[in-house]
Design an enzyme around this catalytic site. Structure first.
Site, PDB file in Angstrom:
ATOM      1  N   LYS A 122       0.832  -1.201   0.000  1.00  0.00           N
ATOM      2  CA  LYS A 122       0.000   0.000   0.000  1.00  0.00           C
ATOM      3  C   LYS A 122       0.871   1.257   0.000  1.00  0.00           C
ATOM      4  CE  LYS A 122      -1.070   2.478   3.235  1.00  0.00           C
ATOM      5  NZ  LYS A 122      -1.390   3.067   4.523  1.00  0.00           N
ATOM      6  N   ASP A 140      -5.869   0.817   0.975  1.00  0.00           N
ATOM      7  CA  ASP A 140      -5.731   0.868   2.430  1.00  0.00           C
ATOM      8  C   ASP A 140      -7.043   0.391   3.050  1.00  0.00           C
ATOM      9  OD1 ASP A 140      -7.532   2.909   2.128  1.00  0.00           O
ATOM     10  OD2 ASP A 140      -6.472   4.305   3.433  1.00  0.00           O
TER      11      ASP A 140
END
Ligand code: SF4
Length: 211
Positions: A122, A140
């Site tokens: 991420k 996320d």
């Protein structure tokens, strides 16, 4: 039933109409500072991270300056964010890796970014898309929740969600889609009590129409 691509198109068109130029809420001036801010943002709010980085970047703006610290010294500077001890170890190690292996620059490939201490997929995707304008769709916790509620993905993990989103969303919109879905998750489609009746995309939302 409406197909995933069509649903994604309808949702993103509406979110784009409401916020044509979505931005990260983290403050930074360089790719390195964005990388630090994203690492610090795990288990902390962007607001809290910005408070900490205002002072931190004034004193230690570059990988070279952060590499001069010990993890304990950096921990003192970032103690107001969650998991500060682990993050300080990772950031000092990453600062040293950049100085020693990348001439003080943040690398621009997913594999190189992911090889840095404390940098997951991420974080790497956020840095690629936000700092370097390289198409990437970072998933996320907000993007994961919102995408699955809306029906833009049907996945159990962020990685699987990312794989499905990049198929459903045109490449040129990946970076913006990341910001739109985060902001939507932060302010409307919140984890505990999503504001469904007031949600601007509720007419396309799978969760809303099946609950
Ligand atoms: S309708 Fe509710 S669950 Fe669906 S996206 Fe909007 S806020 Fe989230």
């Amino acid at each position: 039933m409406i197909k995933r691509k069509e649903r994604a198109n309808a949702v993103l068109t509406e979110l784009a109409r409401l916020n044509p130029q979505p931005q990260t809420e983290l403050n930074f001036e360089t790719p390195w500072q964005l990388l630090v801010a994203v690492v610090l943002s795990a288990q902390s709010t962007d607001k809290q991270v910005n408070k900490v980085t205002t002072l931190l970047f004034a004193k230690y703006p570059t990988p070279e300056s952060m590499a001069s610290l010990t993890p304990d010294e950096l921990a003192e500077e970032i103690r107001n964010v969650g998991l500060f001890r682990t993050k300080s170890k990772h950031l000092v190690a990453t600062a040293n890796a950049l100085v020693n292996e990348y001439n003080g620059n943040v690398p621009q490939s997913l594999a190189q970014l992911e090889s840095l201490p404390g940098v997951g997929r991420k974080t790497a995707n956020v840095v690629l898309s936000t700092a370097f304008d390289i198409p990437a769709l970072a998933v996320d916790t907000h993007v994961f929740r919102v995408a699955n509620r809306l029906g833009l993905a049907k996945a159990k993990t962020p990685e699987e969600t990312e794989r499905q989103l990049v198929k459903a969303i045109p490449k040129k919109l990946w970076s913006k889609a990341h910001h739109w879905l985060i902001l939507h998750g932060r302010y409307t489609c919140t984890a505990r009590k999503p504001k469904c009746p007031a949600c601007p995309v509720n007419s396309y939302c799978l969760h809303y129409h099946t609950k």
